[in-house]
Each structure stands twice: as C-alpha cells, then as structure tokens.
Design a protein around this motif. Structure first.
Motif, mmCIF file in Angstrom:
data_model
loop_
_atom_site.group_PDB
_atom_site.id
_atom_site.type_symbol
_atom_site.label_atom_id
_atom_site.label_comp_id
_atom_site.label_asym_id
_atom_site.label_seq_id
_atom_site.Cartn_x
_atom_site.Cartn_y
_atom_site.Cartn_z
ATOM 1 N N THR A 44 0.890 -1.296 -0.017
ATOM 2 C CA THR A 44 -0.069 -0.037 -0.067
ATOM 3 C C THR A 44 0.713 1.061 0.036
ATOM 4 O O THR A 44 0.517 2.341 -0.527
ATOM 5 N N LYS A 47 4.112 0.631 -2.792
ATOM 6 C CA LYS A 47 3.512 0.394 -4.006
ATOM 7 C C LYS A 47 4.362 -0.826 -4.747
ATOM 8 O O LYS A 47 4.425 -0.958 -6.072
ATOM 9 N N LYS A 433 -9.101 -10.436 -4.499
ATOM 10 C CA LYS A 433 -8.729 -8.935 -4.937
ATOM 11 C C LYS A 433 -8.228 -8.985 -6.426
ATOM 12 O O LYS A 433 -8.936 -7.978 -6.849
ATOM 13 N N GLU A 434 -7.748 -9.926 -7.126
ATOM 14 C CA GLU A 434 -7.264 -9.902 -8.505
ATOM 15 C C GLU A 434 -8.156 -9.993 -9.265
ATOM 16 O O GLU A 434 -8.499 -9.338 -10.397
ATOM 17 N N SER A 439 -8.807 -3.237 -4.335
ATOM 18 C CA SER A 439 -7.361 -2.745 -3.609
ATOM 19 C C SER A 439 -7.549 -3.450 -2.260
ATOM 20 O O SER A 439 -8.493 -4.237 -1.904
ATOM 21 N N GLN A 442 -10.153 -2.251 -0.024
ATOM 22 C CA GLN A 442 -11.536 -2.656 -0.480
ATOM 23 C C GLN A 442 -11.695 -4.294 -0.233
ATOM 24 O O GLN A 442 -12.938 -4.694 0.024
ATOM 25 N N THR A 443 -10.768 -5.220 -0.539
ATOM 26 C CA THR A 443 -10.855 -6.653 -0.176
ATOM 27 C C THR A 443 -11.152 -6.728 1.132
ATOM 28 O O THR A 443 -11.875 -7.653 1.673
#
Length: 469
Positions: A44, A47, A433-434, A439, A442-443
C-alpha cells in the motif's frame, strides 16, 4: 478417511503432526504480526507488487520467528509449489473454461436467462442460491473459478453493481465450504470428532441458510458502497463486443457443461460417505473423476466440444481461445502462490501449537471454545482446512462427555471459526482481490467482512440450536 480428505484439497498443506514451535510464544506472535504489517506496508505505501511483497514478508516472518534461513526458504517454496499444484492448476483450467464460456456465447445464454427472469432486487438472492448449490460439493477455489465469468457477466449485463452480485455468490460458496457436509472440510471434522453425519448435515443447513442471507444479499449493498469498483474487463462475450448474430450453444448444453464438474465431485463425496476406503472399481473410478483437477479438466474438454462446436468454432479458433485465456492470469497465479508460501511459513513456525497451549484447560463453553480455537488458527495460518483439522484434534478429548447432537454442533462451531477473518496470509484473499480488481482495503471491507459475518452468524446459529438439544 482423514488422510484421503486432506490430500484431495487444492490447498492441502496438512502436516502429519503439529509443528513444534520454533521460538518462544511471544516471539512467534510478534513475527506473525510484523510479517503481516510488512506485507501491507510494502503493497500500500511502497507500491511494491504483491508477489514481491508476499515473498519478502514470508521470509522476514520466518527469520523473526527463529527459523534458519534455509528452512524458511524451503517452507516458502514448498507452500508456493503446493498451492500452485492445487489452486494454480484450478485457476488455469477455470480461466480456459471461463474464456471458452464467454467466447462461445454460452455465458450469454446463462446470463440472459438470469437477468431476464430476475429483478435487480431479486438477482442477489438468486446468485446466493447459485453459489450455495455450486459450492456444496466443491472446494471454494473450484466454485470460484467456475462462477467468476457468470458473476462478471451478470453484473455487466444487468447494470447492478459488481459487489451486489459477487458478495451473495461468494457467501453461498464460503458457507458451504465451512459448514455443510459432504464438503471435505466438515467431513474431516466429523471424522476426527466422531460426529453423526446426518445430524451434522441437518444442523449445518439450518446454520448455513441465515449465515448466507446475512453475509450475502443483506451485506451486499453495504459492500457495494465500501468497494465501488467497476466491472473488470474480463470474459468479454460476443454480445458485449456487439456480435449478437453469431451462433451460440443452447442453454441446456451450457448449463450441463457448468454442472458437470459439480456432479462429478458430488458423486465422489457421496461415494466417500457410502463406501469410505472401498477398493471396488466403481469407487476408484468416482474417486478419480471427482478429484477437483480431473473434474475441471473434463469440464474443459467437454466445453471444447459442446460450447466450441456449438458456437461453430474450428480448431484454430478453439486454440486461440485457450491461448488467450492464460496470459491475463499470470499475475494472479504468482500472487496466490506467494500467499500459499507465506501461509506455510506461518504453519511451520508452530504458531498453531502455541495457540493450542493458550486455550488448553479453559473453562469457556465448549462450543465457544471450539470457535475461538479454530478462528485463532485460521487468522494465524490463513488456512481454513488447517484450522479445522487442528482445532478438531485439540478438542477431540472433549467429545467423550457429549451426546451426538452436541458433537455435531461442535463440528459446526469449528467450521464457523475456520472461516473467520480472511486476510493477507490467505490465498483466497488474493484470488478475490485480483479477480475483481479490488485494492487491499476494499478486499478487507468486502471479502474479509463477509467471512467474519458468516463465521459469527454460524457461531450464533450453533449456540441457538444448542439451547434446544
């Protein structure tokens, strides 16, 4: 029977014995927490790609926990390879089947039928039911790769937000995974604790239904607000690309190809119940055909014939579909494999044994204790299967003073706890997630909350039933 169940899981990493702790309890807990924080920060804030972040986090966790460098590397690569050998193959076969379903127009048939016969209000409920039916005999990962194309196309075609469609479907899949036999997880706990299959099945259905409703259709609107993501540009179909005049396979043929692996795995599960360990030919054949990898491979081969030929594809077009399906999932496979490696490092540190020692001799209600033990092991190791088997082993001596209805509820309490708080050490977390383009935040706010809701609702259902038995 227990070993047969454990080796059939696509995420099977079950040790033959609980690993001895590699360091003092405080050091192990610190190592696990620091490893998780490191992974989240690298992804996060720095990156860094999740594959590299998971790899670095796993190696750091093992070394902080007192494992030798060589042992950490062996543990990580072993977990990576085991996960790729199970989930990786399933994801690849699922991607081929999903692309074939989309390119042939078969998904359009299914989606058009669902959308035309449901309102935006009822569609999430229908998807929850579909998830539960598909998830009954299947490992979560198998059901997921089969249903992702349908979830995405239903959301795209209906105009309903992605999370309103995905969350109920995932709730149905996950609740079956943890609570209802003949799914292998509950079956393993039934075997370990000596529970009655019929009683456990009846109680499991009673507990699972409200859990699916709460974590699925009722939670979906909130998840849609917390994770307002667009529909991923995956599984674009003929209709999405404007080619509505092309020949498509029939609804019956498409539905039959989707349900084929479900039927094969369900037959295997029933055979395991009726004739466990039987050497007869019919049982051997069903064991082979119902193995997840074989069942999905058969679905792909049948799909090439039924869906491909039904759409008028020649051999070159079929090969193009298969080839184009694999590139987009390369990153998903590496991330999921690294998640499996991180999980195995946590297991090999022996943190499960530390958790078991914390709860030994507790005076808490046996059902609540079962849930807590399974939940702690799940959070620490990331594996629902490991949590189920380990917790059942810890609690087995307690069954001597319990009648059969209470033993069945004990199985369900363990199953509910094994679903609690999926996060970055769970390969399923990275699949969700993928696939859906979420993100990490969000997951956590969608998938992780969903798992917690099923887990807590399952525990409450068990405790309510216990008042009447």
């Amino acid at each position: 029977m227990l070993m047969a169940l454990s080796t059939s899981s696509p995420l099977s990493l079950l040790p033959t014995a609980t690993p001895a702790p590699s360091a003092a309890p405080g050091q192990l807990v610190t190592a696990a927490l620091l490893g998780i924080v490191l992974i989240v920060v690298l992804i996060t804030w720095a990156k860094l790609h999740p594959f590299l972040s998971l790899t670095i986090g796993a190696l750091a966790t093992g070394m902080i926990a007192g494992m030798l460098v060589g042992a950490v590397v062996t543990s990580f690569t072993g977990g990576f390879g085991s996960t790729m050998g199970g989930v990786g193959i399933l994801v690849a076969l699922g991607a081929i089947y999903g692309k074939l379903l989309a390119d042939s127009g078969g998904a359009d048939r299914i989606v058009d039928t669902l959308v035309s016969r449901a309102t935006p209000r009822t569609l999430p409920w229908i998807m929850g039911l579909i998830g539960a039916i598909i998830g009954l005999p299947m490992f979560f990962e198998v059901g997921l790769v089969l249903l992702v194309p349908v979830i995405i196309l239903v959301a795209r075609r209906s105009g309903v937000s992605l999370m309103r469609i995905a969350i109920p479907t995932l709730a149905g899949l996950s609740a079956m995974h943890g609570l209802v036999p003949p799914h292998p997880g509950p079956l393993a706990a039934i075997d370990a604790l000596g529970a009655n299959l019929g009683i456990t099945l009846a109680f499991g259905v009673i507990v699972a239904i409200p859990a699916i409703i709460i974590a699925g259709p009722l939670f979906a609107p909130l998840a849609a607000r917390w994770a307002p993501v667009p529909v991923p540009a995956l599984f674009l179909s003929a209709e999405d690309e404007g080619d509505t005049a092309r020949r498509r396979p029939s609804f019956a043929a498409t539905l039959g190809s989707i349900l084929l692996p479900v039927a094969l795995m369900l037959l295997k599960a029933v055979a395991d119940i009726v004739a466990p360990g039987s050497p007869e030919l019919w049982k051997t054949v069903l064991d082979f055909l119902g193995t997840p990898v074989i069942a999905l491979l058969i679905a792909v081969l049948v799909g090439l014939l039924v869906l491909g030929r039904g759409a008028g594809f020649d051999r070159a077009r079929l090969n193009e579909t298969v080839g184009s399906s694999l590139g987009p999932i390369a990153a998903i496979l590496l991330i999921v494999g690294a998640g499996g490696g991180f999980k195995q490092v946590l297991i090999d540190t022996g943190i499960g044994a530390v958790i078991a020692s914390f709860v030994a001799g507790s005076s808490v209600s046996v059902l609540l204790l079962a849930w807590v033990v399974a939940a702690l092991i799940r959070v620490a190791t990331g594996s629902a299967t490991v949590a189920t088997i380990t917790a059942a082993g810890i609690l087995q001596p307690l069954t001597e003073s319990l009648d059969q209805p209470m033993v069945a509820l004990l199985v369900l309490a363990v199953g509910a706890g094994s679903l609690f708080l999926s996060h970055v050490n769970d390969a399923g977390f990275w699949l969700i997630k993928e696939y859906f383009g979420l993100s990490i935040g969000q997951t956590l706010k969608s998938w992780t909350v969903l798992e917690c809701l099923i887990s807590v609702a399952g525990l409450l259902g068990v405790l309510v039933i216990a008042l009447f038995v």
